[in-house]
Design an enzyme around this catalytic site. Structure first.
Site, PDB file in Angstrom:
ATOM      1  CD  GLU A  29     -31.445  13.487 -23.866  1.00 52.32           C
ATOM      2  OE1 GLU A  29     -31.907  12.827 -22.925  1.00 52.32           O
ATOM      3  OE2 GLU A  29     -30.412  13.166 -24.473  1.00 52.32           O
ATOM      4  CG  HIS A  59     -34.084   6.103 -26.635  1.00 59.52           C
ATOM      5  ND1 HIS A  59     -32.755   5.755 -26.497  1.00 59.52           N
ATOM      6  CD2 HIS A  59     -34.212   7.296 -26.016  1.00 59.52           C
ATOM      7  CE1 HIS A  59     -32.125   6.679 -25.795  1.00 59.52           C
ATOM      8  NE2 HIS A  59     -32.976   7.619 -25.499  1.00 59.52           N
ATOM      9  CG  HIS A  92     -30.068   9.707 -28.672  1.00 56.45           C
ATOM     10  ND1 HIS A  92     -29.247  10.305 -27.746  1.00 56.45           N
ATOM     11  CD2 HIS A  92     -31.204   9.379 -28.021  1.00 56.45           C
ATOM     12  CE1 HIS A  92     -29.866  10.332 -26.583  1.00 56.45           C
ATOM     13  NE2 HIS A  92     -31.048   9.787 -26.710  1.00 56.45           N
ATOM     14  CG  ASP A 115     -37.529  17.375 -37.953  1.00 57.34           C
ATOM     15  OD1 ASP A 115     -37.794  16.799 -36.883  1.00 57.34           O
ATOM     16  OD2 ASP A 115     -38.403  17.728 -38.764  1.00 57.34           O
ATOM     17  CG  HIS A 116     -38.705  13.361 -39.257  1.00 54.73           C
ATOM     18  ND1 HIS A 116     -39.117  14.539 -38.690  1.00 54.73           N
ATOM     19  CD2 HIS A 116     -39.792  12.537 -39.250  1.00 54.73           C
ATOM     20  CE1 HIS A 116     -40.404  14.434 -38.369  1.00 54.73           C
ATOM     21  NE2 HIS A 116     -40.835  13.241 -38.688  1.00 54.73           N
ATOM     22  CB  CYS A 124     -29.647   5.532 -22.706  1.00 55.45           C
ATOM     23  SG  CYS A 124     -30.765   6.394 -21.587  1.00 55.45           S
ATOM     24  CG  HIS A 128     -35.391  12.136 -26.600  1.00 50.87           C
ATOM     25  ND1 HIS A 128     -36.061  11.674 -25.499  1.00 50.87           N
ATOM     26  CD2 HIS A 128     -34.144  11.627 -26.519  1.00 50.87           C
ATOM     27  CE1 HIS A 128     -35.247  10.910 -24.781  1.00 50.87           C
ATOM     28  NE2 HIS A 128     -34.076  10.852 -25.382  1.00 50.87           N
TER      29      HIS A 128
END
Lengths: 141, 141, 141, 141, 141, 141
Positions: free
Chosen positions: D123, D39, D14, D79-80, D33, D41
């Site tokens: 996170e 980046h 995100h 996811d991904h 951020c 998580h």
């Protein structure tokens, strides 16, 4: 309304000992935690704030500001210290997790715009306390 | 051949300090770890044995015997203690994780029928040492 | 007012099965958890007490007393046992985490001076229940 | 009344960025951020339901049904993925944990029979939010 | 001889994509990890050194020096970054854990006096790689 | 050369019992682990492969293929099962972690192109075994 939690860690030593009581009574109350040379923990502190999300940032509070505050007020004060001897704001308190959490509250709450909601202090994975400040804890019925 | 690991934990305090050196040199070498009143950790020790499985039991070693040994030789000796002041078999050693692991090896190896293979000692999640005894570590090439 | 939590662990097996229902209905309700020979978990129980801190000790309750109680009433009763077959106080209950937590409450609450606030029972890292006793849970609005 | 929690994980990227603001203001608000390429998580979501136990099953809700719902509505969606670019139901929101948790609530609550009580979104181990829905959080006094 | 491990964490995004191959082949090779906008992880890196203990300090290496090096060479380089786009020393590599670990080795080994023994890089709790440098890994027979 | 590890979990019950021995001897050998109704664990298995990185993919092995294999050969076989009664390939073995790991090796090694290097099987956080196959373990000197 949302709650945001930030976790910090510090390694410290302490001794459970009430200086107003004699040695025998201290040993009876605190057992091995009264060991004269102390013992220690990797303490973990979860600091939970509660409030409304700022629509511009999508955040409850600037996380960088919170991190800097916890570094200054908690980690630098307590990391690699003896809680009974090296910390002026813990003087005169028995350094149980209960009392240390309450002292942390006094230190952090005035710096967090009324948003501090809960402190969870872990002495170890097996032991922790939750403190909600002097005004109270969640109501159950 | 198989390896069996058993984990134990203890909470202790220590101070990195070489009594053969003066205060200024100690502070230079050890920084905040040289704090006179010490600091502490929730230490975690992984004890790894290596050997053949007994066909009757399917076990490398009686796990109950291993647990009792670690309770007696490690946990009761070190839990809620100051490593510099309360433990005769650590006297005269700088209480780094490296040195404490080596001292534990001397204590455990003779009691484990030549099966002791590795000690991993965590001071925290971020820091640990592995010690394979004086005879050597895995060969890499 | 403060909350103190102590964690204990035990390894046990169980089978989700309601003896009042037939096999087909049990299989439909519980799926693989109804496997006739059962399956098992490393259960983790967080016992949370709530109350005021004793000013003499700085503690909510003598932690040694709490540890001894949990060893006697939980760990010795359930560790290395089959929850459906080996535990008289679970007889007649479907051994879901929900029901096991409620049975633990009945057993622990009378021994904790009205201070028991919450039981959190983990079947695994991915699944857990929180039980606040028959009188109720935190009020949300 | 009891609470049941199920945990799921997903790996996503995100970028904290409010498209209504200019670049300088975004950088000022979000710091690192706001990195243009984002980046990521390993997010962890704890979904807590609250309600009464069904006496026939001893369960608050069929856990298999809950698992299937979370797989379909959360894991396969996120996811991904990049939360800013790949998820229609997050469009127009700054992808802070606070906002993502609130969007998840809108998605999950209508599918859970009024039983959804809390979403905790991590996170990382050091940062998480708790959201109790628009109607409110536990009352403290 | 002893091994000392220090752990650091960073949050980053990446995309598995070999720029020398076409889109169809990339999708076939990398599946969801080839998502054009990428995904991310809370990476954890265990840096293990091997060598002899300095008798004066009881340490393999000054831990403060190691921490500063990892902060400078790993965390500041990779935290809150996209591994494919923001890191010059990863350019031209498919950003698998295998390749990232090997690139980290090239960066760290020359700065660690020949003591670097192993890098363990976790993408998540479920996935990690161990790299022992180009000269080889532990010999098994 | 690099090592890649993938972790899977399963919940199962077992009983330590050698059917070739009488009840008294079994009880003497296995203690509480010999409980007739068994007990259980959340087992965790770390599967480590060793080999060279494919320059085209940057991977030791297609992780999706590895995940599918472990789901089929380990998780579906053992999750929510009793290791003594429900698993044909464990018949006749005392279900210690040592023996279960060796049986897993026989099952996985032929399906992994000679790349299987180590199996680590956790019964709990406190107990685990490492098995390197019949050909041997890392050489130490």
């Amino acid at each position: 309304m949302i709650e945001l939690t930030r976790q910090v860690e510090f390694s410290a030593s302490h001794r459970l000992h009430n200086t107003a009581l004699d040695e025998a009574r201290n040993l009876e109350l605190f057992g091995i935690c009264n060991n004269p040379h102390g013992h220690g923990h990797n303490y973990v502190l979860d600091v939970t704030l509660r409030g409304d999300v700022d629509p511009e940032t999508g955040m409850l509070l600037d996380l960088n500001r919170l991190c800097a505050l916890l570094e200054e007020q908690i980690v630098r004060q307590l990391d690699h210290k003896h809680l009974n001897h090296d910390v002026t704001w813990l003087e005169g308190r028995v350094t149980t997790a209960e009392n240390v959490a309450a002292a942390m509250w006094e230190r952090l709450a005035p710096r967090l715009d009324g948003k501090l909601y809960r402190l969870r202090l872990y002495e170890s994975r097996q032991n922790f306390v939750d403190y909600y400040g002097p005004a109270g804890a969640p109501v159950a019925r």
